[in-house]
Motif scaffolding. Structure first.
Motif, mmCIF file in Angstrom:
data_model
loop_
_atom_site.group_PDB
_atom_site.id
_atom_site.type_symbol
_atom_site.label_atom_id
_atom_site.label_comp_id
_atom_site.label_asym_id
_atom_site.label_seq_id
_atom_site.Cartn_x
_atom_site.Cartn_y
_atom_site.Cartn_z
ATOM 1 N N THR A 57 48.410 75.583 -30.437
ATOM 2 C CA THR A 57 48.351 76.515 -31.793
ATOM 3 C C THR A 57 47.805 77.803 -31.407
ATOM 4 O O THR A 57 46.698 78.001 -31.305
ATOM 5 C CB THR A 57 47.867 75.984 -33.182
ATOM 6 N N LYS A 58 48.670 79.005 -31.418
ATOM 7 C CA LYS A 58 48.118 80.278 -30.802
ATOM 8 C C LYS A 58 48.000 81.035 -32.157
ATOM 9 O O LYS A 58 49.057 81.122 -32.961
ATOM 10 C CB LYS A 58 49.072 80.663 -30.082
ATOM 11 N N VAL A 59 46.928 81.690 -32.207
ATOM 12 C CA VAL A 59 46.799 82.780 -33.151
ATOM 13 C C VAL A 59 46.528 83.942 -32.639
ATOM 14 O O VAL A 59 45.807 84.315 -31.790
ATOM 15 C CB VAL A 59 45.452 82.478 -34.008
ATOM 16 N N TYR A 60 47.551 84.820 -33.069
ATOM 17 C CA TYR A 60 47.647 86.592 -32.606
ATOM 18 C C TYR A 60 46.715 87.419 -33.119
ATOM 19 O O TYR A 60 45.850 86.840 -33.957
ATOM 20 C CB TYR A 60 49.217 86.765 -32.684
ATOM 21 N N LYS A 61 46.460 88.371 -32.325
ATOM 22 C CA LYS A 61 45.508 89.343 -32.827
ATOM 23 C C LYS A 61 45.606 89.750 -34.328
ATOM 24 O O LYS A 61 46.599 89.871 -35.028
ATOM 25 C CB LYS A 61 45.844 90.588 -31.961
ATOM 26 N N ALA A 62 44.479 89.973 -35.031
ATOM 27 C CA ALA A 62 44.414 90.208 -36.206
ATOM 28 C C ALA A 62 44.562 91.869 -36.489
ATOM 29 O O ALA A 62 44.455 92.562 -35.615
ATOM 30 C CB ALA A 62 43.023 89.977 -36.829
ATOM 31 N N VAL A 63 45.425 92.076 -37.721
ATOM 32 C CA VAL A 63 45.565 93.675 -37.954
ATOM 33 C C VAL A 63 44.693 93.970 -39.184
ATOM 34 O O VAL A 63 44.763 93.314 -40.247
ATOM 35 C CB VAL A 63 47.138 93.669 -38.294
ATOM 36 N N SER A 65 41.959 93.363 -42.034
ATOM 37 C CA SER A 65 41.319 92.518 -42.423
ATOM 38 C C SER A 65 42.180 90.891 -42.925
ATOM 39 O O SER A 65 41.854 89.918 -43.287
ATOM 40 C CB SER A 65 40.891 92.648 -44.041
ATOM 41 N N LYS A 66 43.318 91.185 -42.298
ATOM 42 C CA LYS A 66 44.396 89.846 -42.570
ATOM 43 C C LYS A 66 44.066 88.858 -41.598
ATOM 44 O O LYS A 66 43.461 88.886 -40.514
ATOM 45 C CB LYS A 66 45.820 90.423 -42.071
ATOM 46 N N ASN A 67 43.865 87.679 -42.409
ATOM 47 C CA ASN A 67 43.733 86.304 -41.611
ATOM 48 C C ASN A 67 44.600 85.277 -41.863
ATOM 49 O O ASN A 67 45.209 84.830 -42.787
ATOM 50 C CB ASN A 67 42.348 85.909 -42.541
ATOM 51 N N SER A 68 44.882 84.857 -40.596
ATOM 52 C CA SER A 68 45.696 83.675 -40.619
ATOM 53 C C SER A 68 44.991 82.384 -40.965
ATOM 54 O O SER A 68 44.082 82.143 -40.625
ATOM 55 C CB SER A 68 46.217 83.300 -38.957
ATOM 56 N N GLU A 69 46.013 81.740 -41.810
ATOM 57 C CA GLU A 69 45.108 80.403 -42.137
ATOM 58 C C GLU A 69 46.276 79.296 -42.379
ATOM 59 O O GLU A 69 47.542 79.473 -42.529
ATOM 60 C CB GLU A 69 44.716 80.432 -43.730
ATOM 61 N N TYR A 97 41.027 83.225 -37.755
ATOM 62 C CA TYR A 97 41.692 81.897 -38.074
ATOM 63 C C TYR A 97 41.116 81.250 -38.980
ATOM 64 O O TYR A 97 39.822 81.132 -38.842
ATOM 65 C CB TYR A 97 42.276 81.361 -36.780
ATOM 66 N N SER A 98 41.594 80.491 -40.099
ATOM 67 C CA SER A 98 41.069 79.774 -40.828
ATOM 68 C C SER A 98 41.776 78.595 -41.263
ATOM 69 O O SER A 98 42.928 78.751 -41.510
ATOM 70 C CB SER A 98 40.519 80.188 -42.332
ATOM 71 N N TYR A 133 36.567 82.148 -36.676
ATOM 72 C CA TYR A 133 37.327 80.939 -36.452
ATOM 73 C C TYR A 133 36.389 79.936 -37.378
ATOM 74 O O TYR A 133 35.405 79.883 -37.258
ATOM 75 C CB TYR A 133 37.302 80.204 -35.055
ATOM 76 N N ARG A 134 37.188 79.317 -38.313
ATOM 77 C CA ARG A 134 36.680 78.432 -39.343
ATOM 78 C C ARG A 134 37.620 77.207 -39.340
ATOM 79 O O ARG A 134 38.670 77.135 -39.722
ATOM 80 C CB ARG A 134 36.650 79.029 -40.568
#
Length: 272
Positions: A57-63, A65-69, A97-98, A133-134
């Protein structure tokens, strides 16, 4: 027959995907910043299901304060079995990522959960270079009775980064084995971890005396693989194993070896 089409055009001076179409077995993925995914799974009484991934699972660079969850909620029925055996999460530089996974089990449910993360894209020189990472895993017994509550939290600090704390270890993992269908695997993994750590942490000896290195310029060799096991729940119905390894390959080998006996239950051998 057309099964895929992508159109990229300039929109407000920026290259933008304006059309994306695909039909099975082809699928185009257009990464977006701050993706949020929620999954709900129910495993009926007496059923078995396997949840896996095709790759990490690839998590791309954040822009900003956006957080992928990602959120997963699963209910496992009586005498049912769920195996969640994904490839690891790999966070790119500056990624945030969370994920939260909640499992509701019965007294005779069985659950195999593998939850792991790598340090990043080594070929690009990224090692523990993400921002956050959480991973939270909760298991509730017979409805709402807490059985297992756990969170792994990694965040870049102002004084020391994640890489400094992790040192040479490039992957960490947690394996949960719960329920009657996995009793034989629970026993085996506990015995194997004891052997692995006994060998890894064995102190050199001279004659019949243990030899301890005391000089500042000499250090014991750091184990390339660390693992620990502990039981949880009433009558020890669950076993959790935590692992840190210097290579992703060694983690794959460990998981493949420990879970190989589950092929009759799953229909496939995990991590082959």
């Amino acid at each position: 027959m057309e099964i895929g089409k992508v159109i990229v055009e300039k929109v407000r001076g920026k290259a933008t995907v304006t059309k994306c179409f695909s039909k099975y077995p082809l699928k185009f993925i257009i990464p977006r910043k701050g993706d949020s995914i929620t999954c709900d799974i129910t495993i009926g009484d007496g059923c078995t299901a396997v949840l896996a991934t095709q790759a990490s699972t690839k998590v791309y660079k954040a822009v900003g304060s956006k957080n992928s969850e990602q959120v997963l909620e699963a209910r496992i029925g009586s005498n049912a079995f769920l195996a969640v055996i994904p490839d690891p999460v790999t966070c790119f530089s500056t990624a945030k990522y969370s994920q939260k996974q909640v499992f509701k089990v019965m007294s005779d449910s069985s659950l195999l959960l593998v939850d792991w993360v790598t340090s990043g894209r080594h070929e690009r020189g990224e090692k523990w270079d993400f921002d956050l990472y959480r991973s939270t895993n909760h298991i509730f017994h017979n409805g709402d009775e807490p059985l297992f509550l756990d969170t792994v939290f990694l965040e870049q600090g102002t004084c020391a980064g994640i890489a400094e704390h992790m040192q040479d270890y490039q992957v960490i993992a947690m394996v949960i084995l719960l329920g009657p269908k996995l009793k034989h695997v629970q026993n085996q993994i506990q015995e194997d971890v004891k052997k692995i750590m006994s060998q890894s942490l064995h102190m050199p000896t001279i004659g019949s005396r243990q030899y301890t290195i005391r000089h500042n310029d000499q250090r014991l060799t750091k184990p390339s693989f660390l693992a620990s096991c502990s039981v949880f729940g009433p009558k020890g119905i669950g076993v959790v194993t935590r692992i840190a390894a210097m290579t992703t390959e060694s983690m794959y080998n460990f998981l493949q070896h420990q879970l190989s006996s589950m092929e009759p239950l799953l229909g496939v051998q995990p991590y082959c």
